[in-house]
Scaffold this motif. Structure first.
Motif, mmCIF file in Angstrom:
data_model
loop_
_atom_site.group_PDB
_atom_site.id
_atom_site.type_symbol
_atom_site.label_atom_id
_atom_site.label_comp_id
_atom_site.label_asym_id
_atom_site.label_seq_id
_atom_site.Cartn_x
_atom_site.Cartn_y
_atom_site.Cartn_z
ATOM 1 N N ALA A 1 0.832 -1.203 0.000
ATOM 2 C CA ALA A 1 0.000 0.000 0.000
ATOM 3 C C ALA A 1 0.869 1.258 0.000
ATOM 4 C CB ALA A 1 -0.921 -0.002 1.205
ATOM 5 N N VAL A 2 1.983 1.199 0.709
ATOM 6 C CA VAL A 2 2.910 2.328 0.756
ATOM 7 C C VAL A 2 4.260 1.827 0.242
ATOM 8 C CG1 VAL A 2 3.989 4.072 2.238
ATOM 9 C CG2 VAL A 2 1.724 3.177 2.824
ATOM 10 N N SER A 3 4.731 2.368 -0.872
ATOM 11 C CA SER A 3 6.009 1.922 -1.428
ATOM 12 C C SER A 3 7.118 2.250 -0.439
ATOM 13 C CB SER A 3 6.284 2.636 -2.749
ATOM 14 O OG SER A 3 6.668 3.978 -2.496
ATOM 15 N N SER A 4 8.247 1.535 -0.555
ATOM 16 C CA SER A 4 9.321 1.822 0.391
ATOM 17 C C SER A 4 9.819 3.254 0.180
ATOM 18 C CB SER A 4 10.458 0.809 0.270
ATOM 19 O OG SER A 4 10.926 0.751 -1.041
ATOM 20 N N ARG A 5 9.823 3.698 -1.065
ATOM 21 C CA ARG A 5 10.301 5.062 -1.331
ATOM 22 C C ARG A 5 9.422 6.099 -0.615
ATOM 23 N NH1 ARG A 5 13.250 6.270 -7.153
ATOM 24 N NH2 ARG A 5 14.445 4.460 -6.477
ATOM 25 N N ASP A 6 8.108 5.955 -0.763
ATOM 26 C CA ASP A 6 7.187 6.910 -0.119
ATOM 27 C C ASP A 6 7.191 6.758 1.404
ATOM 28 O OD1 ASP A 6 6.557 7.758 -2.621
ATOM 29 O OD2 ASP A 6 4.595 6.784 -2.708
ATOM 30 N N GLY A 7 7.274 5.500 1.865
ATOM 31 C CA GLY A 7 7.260 5.249 3.304
ATOM 32 C C GLY A 7 8.460 5.891 3.988
ATOM 33 N N MET A 8 9.615 5.713 3.358
ATOM 34 C CA MET A 8 10.848 6.316 3.863
ATOM 35 C C MET A 8 10.722 7.826 3.945
ATOM 36 S SD MET A 8 14.231 4.948 1.982
ATOM 37 C CE MET A 8 14.429 3.182 1.980
ATOM 38 N N LYS A 9 10.208 8.394 2.878
ATOM 39 C CA LYS A 9 10.136 9.849 2.780
ATOM 40 C C LYS A 9 9.218 10.409 3.866
ATOM 41 C CE LYS A 9 9.678 13.367 -0.775
ATOM 42 N NZ LYS A 9 9.365 13.609 -2.202
ATOM 43 N N SER A 10 8.059 9.781 4.013
ATOM 44 C CA SER A 10 7.117 10.239 5.038
ATOM 45 C C SER A 10 7.737 10.099 6.431
ATOM 46 C CB SER A 10 5.828 9.424 4.916
ATOM 47 O OG SER A 10 5.106 9.483 6.107
ATOM 48 N N THR A 11 8.485 9.016 6.638
ATOM 49 C CA THR A 11 9.129 8.802 7.937
ATOM 50 C C THR A 11 10.170 9.883 8.220
ATOM 51 O OG1 THR A 11 8.778 6.426 7.749
ATOM 52 C CG2 THR A 11 10.460 7.147 9.308
ATOM 53 N N VAL A 12 11.007 10.152 7.226
ATOM 54 C CA VAL A 12 12.041 11.175 7.412
ATOM 55 C C VAL A 12 11.398 12.525 7.749
ATOM 56 C CG1 VAL A 12 13.873 12.491 6.271
ATOM 57 C CG2 VAL A 12 13.660 10.032 5.846
ATOM 58 N N LEU A 13 10.324 12.851 7.052
ATOM 59 C CA LEU A 13 9.717 14.171 7.211
ATOM 60 C C LEU A 13 8.857 14.308 8.461
ATOM 61 C CD1 LEU A 13 8.644 14.916 3.504
ATOM 62 C CD2 LEU A 13 10.573 15.898 4.765
ATOM 63 N N THR A 14 8.216 13.222 8.908
ATOM 64 C CA THR A 14 7.201 13.398 9.959
ATOM 65 C C THR A 14 7.391 12.572 11.230
ATOM 66 O OG1 THR A 14 5.677 11.666 9.163
ATOM 67 C CG2 THR A 14 5.465 13.847 8.155
ATOM 68 N N SER A 15 8.247 11.544 11.215
ATOM 69 C CA SER A 15 8.311 10.704 12.418
ATOM 70 C C SER A 15 9.258 11.284 13.468
ATOM 71 C CB SER A 15 8.772 9.284 12.055
ATOM 72 O OG SER A 15 8.857 8.508 13.249
ATOM 73 N N PRO A 16 8.752 11.459 14.690
ATOM 74 C CA PRO A 16 9.627 11.997 15.753
ATOM 75 C C PRO A 16 10.730 11.010 16.139
ATOM 76 C CG PRO A 16 7.528 11.290 16.690
ATOM 77 C CD PRO A 16 7.386 11.199 15.193
ATOM 78 N N PHE A 17 10.616 9.769 15.673
ATOM 79 C CA PHE A 17 11.582 8.743 16.060
ATOM 80 C C PHE A 17 12.710 8.594 15.051
ATOM 81 C CE2 PHE A 17 7.420 6.973 17.769
ATOM 82 C CZ PHE A 17 7.565 7.618 18.992
ATOM 83 N N PHE A 18 12.668 9.336 13.948
ATOM 84 C CA PHE A 18 13.645 9.108 12.888
ATOM 85 C C PHE A 18 15.085 9.344 13.342
ATOM 86 C CE2 PHE A 18 16.103 10.344 9.115
ATOM 87 C CZ PHE A 18 16.070 9.119 8.478
ATOM 88 N N HIS A 19 15.289 10.414 14.071
ATOM 89 C CA HIS A 19 16.653 10.738 14.497
ATOM 90 C C HIS A 19 17.249 9.611 15.349
ATOM 91 C CE1 HIS A 19 20.083 13.187 15.624
ATOM 92 N NE2 HIS A 19 19.855 12.868 16.883
ATOM 93 N N GLU A 20 16.474 9.134 16.309
ATOM 94 C CA GLU A 20 16.982 8.069 17.186
ATOM 95 C C GLU A 20 17.172 6.761 16.422
ATOM 96 O OE1 GLU A 20 18.211 8.111 20.271
ATOM 97 O OE2 GLU A 20 17.980 10.274 20.146
ATOM 98 N N TRP A 21 16.291 6.543 15.429
ATOM 99 C CA TRP A 21 16.457 5.369 14.570
ATOM 100 C C TRP A 21 17.844 5.391 13.916
ATOM 101 C CZ3 TRP A 21 16.444 0.911 12.428
ATOM 102 C CH2 TRP A 21 16.812 0.756 11.080
ATOM 103 N N ILE A 22 18.197 6.510 13.348
ATOM 104 C CA ILE A 22 19.471 6.619 12.639
ATOM 105 C C ILE A 22 20.643 6.457 13.615
ATOM 106 C CG2 ILE A 22 20.967 8.246 11.383
ATOM 107 C CD1 ILE A 22 18.702 6.913 9.749
ATOM 108 N N GLN A 23 20.534 7.132 14.761
ATOM 109 C CA GLN A 23 21.612 7.034 15.755
ATOM 110 C C GLN A 23 21.834 5.586 16.176
ATOM 111 O OE1 GLN A 23 22.484 10.356 15.120
ATOM 112 N NE2 GLN A 23 23.505 9.861 17.062
ATOM 113 N N THR A 24 20.737 4.893 16.498
ATOM 114 C CA THR A 24 20.901 3.540 17.035
ATOM 115 C C THR A 24 21.199 2.533 15.926
ATOM 116 O OG1 THR A 24 18.523 3.034 17.004
ATOM 117 C CG2 THR A 24 19.399 4.069 19.001
#
Lengths: 322, 322
Positions: free
Chosen positions: B185-208
């Motif tokens: 339903a959500v392509s990985s490209r779109d899912g990634m983009k939405s996550t980078v732009l809107t998820s408050p957890f993205f920064h910690e995801w990258i760090q960990t």
């Protein structure tokens, strides 16, 4: 020295998830809930001058319960009395509803325990007291919407619930889709603790939960149901995200929870504003408008065994003093 | 000016989730994958001096594909040639496997396109090139384990994959439990983009994720399979946590994904070291030891329709130059 009180369960729309003090049960963030009319606990407390032990019965059966025993100690200290108590508690929360009854249980116990001494305690005080038994019990003191302010004091004196009014309160329904009435694999207490200690997402959860609370209050005040729904669903999903980040990761989602959530998304695609929330267990609670409650409920009945339609309930109250 | 190459798919054990540059496909974190022996793409590229258009066929059928068209433009610029190309591509990734074929597809295309010019490009260069078609394709250049270094340059010249050796590589199996072969339903490209732009957890995801990579490399080097498993499962769950934080929240979990994950936990309770990972779709990949692969596979066959047992595959290679 005997009184009987009732208190209703509540469902958090902005979740309480994580403590800043384990012992005093002080939350890391403020939360907002709706008290439900369908499910409540009725409890009588009798302080006994010559008893040598507390005696607790639940639904007519004598029980040993460590949380109740601990709470009675706190109650004695806070009410400044030396007596043991005889407690009779009846849960009008059907086991099949799979809802936690600790919120209504500790709220009723705090209210009855205080009333049995002939006290007219203010609600803030009773909310603070109920909190010591189970955090979410602080919110069950109030009918309709209730906000548990996290407070900032180390002694917790400013951490209690207050009522919150919205033109939406009487227009909303909570449809409880019961996926399972089995005991949860990870208790909310343990799940919270593991999340606080190990999830890299905990800090951001707390930060954004405070923002969510500000935003949902504003949406509630202006009667914007769709906004309320979007915020509460996002807030619930963020809470569940934190458990996937815990080490080891865990989840309260069950396959059937996802099926129900998908159905709610379908309802929205069909133009019905309905939003889901989940707590530390697999059951899904759907928040919709009363005008759509039967429709939402019948769609859920096709997927799960038990469905309950609830409305905003009353606050805790004393129903008898002997 | 014609060459044929094959490249295998890969499954990330430390996930690539989020770009730092959308256009150059530069990732926000480094990732680690295992290339699979079962699934590959075979592609021939012929640069045509007098063609006026690119011509792309997939599994014998002419196709218009925006991503391929865009990649051919990049290929022409990078290889510094003016010609259009005739491309024949066959995906040996059964549709029923529900696996993304873009990694093997763009790796094969980059290798064949370069070889067709008679070039002996080094693997780092080819990995960098493949990355421009699909990020994960950078890793499919190599057999066994492969690490895609995120790099730090704005032009992406230091963002490519390198091989990584472990005594575990030949002892491990990847059991693919196919829950659904439906388009996501959500392509990985779109899912990634939405996550980078809107998820408050993205920064910690990258760090960990960077920490996870350091730890899994160390566990791989010392051959500690249980440690490898725990890290990869935690890493995958953290990636999926970020999507629940996105606004609006979304998930790649389906009910059957959760059922499969529960079964893997049961296997562990029975003493079988097996760990799961999931990408931007509902299928679950179970990482276990080869000695347990049949057991794991038969348990999964009771739950889902298609199950594939894979081992570490070979790197991309040219199989013919005409």
């Amino acid at each position: 020295m005997k009184a009987t009180a009732i208190a209703h369960t509540n469902i958090a729309l902005i979740k309480y998830w994580g403590k800043r003090d384990e012992n005093l049960i002080l939350p890391a963030n403020s939360s907002l809930s709706i008290t439900l009319d369908k499910f409540y606990t009725e409890t009588s407390v009798e302080w006994m001058e010559d008893a040598k032990n507390d005696l607790f019965s639940l639904n007519g059966q004598i029980k040993q319960d460590a949380k109740v025993a601990q709470f009675l100690k706190i109650l004695r200290a806070e009410l400044d009395i030396p007596y043991f108590a005889k407690i009779d508690s009846v849960n009008h929360v059907p086991t099949a509803a799979g809802l936690a009854s600790s919120a209504s249980a500790f709220a009723a116990l705090a209210v009855a325990g205080s009333a049995a001494l002939g006290r007219q305690d203010d609600l803030a005080n009773l909310s603070r007291l109920a909190r010591r038994g189970s955090g979410s019990a602080a919110r069950s003191l109030f009918g309709g919407l209730s906000i548990w302010e996290k407070g900032s004091r180390l002694d917790g004196l400013d951490s209690y619930a207050v009522p919150f009014n919205s033109p939406l309160t009487e227009k909303m329904a909570v449809v409880v889709a019961v996926v399972s009435d089995a005991e949860k694999a990870v208790s909310s207490r343990d799940g919270m603790k593991s999340t606080v200690l190990t999830s890299p997402f905990f800090h951001e959860w707390i930060q954004t939960a405070e923002e969510d609370l500000r935003n949902i209050k504003s949406a509630f005040l202006s009667g914007k149901f769709v906004e309320v729904g979007e915020i509460l669903e996002h807030n619930a999903m963020k809470m569940h995200a934190t458990t996937l980040g815990a080490k080891p990761p865990f989840t309260y989602f069950s396959p059937a929870s996802l099926t129900v959530m998908d159905e709610v998304r379908k309802l929205r695609d069909e133009g019905i504003p309905a939003y889901f929330t989940m707590d530390a267990g697999p059951n899904v609670k759907i928040i919709c408008l009363r005008e759509n409650e039967k429709m939402v409920s019948s769609r859920m009945q096709k997927l799960v065994k038990d469905v309950y339609i609830c409305h905003a309930g009353e606050g805790a109250k004393v129903i008898q003093v002997d």
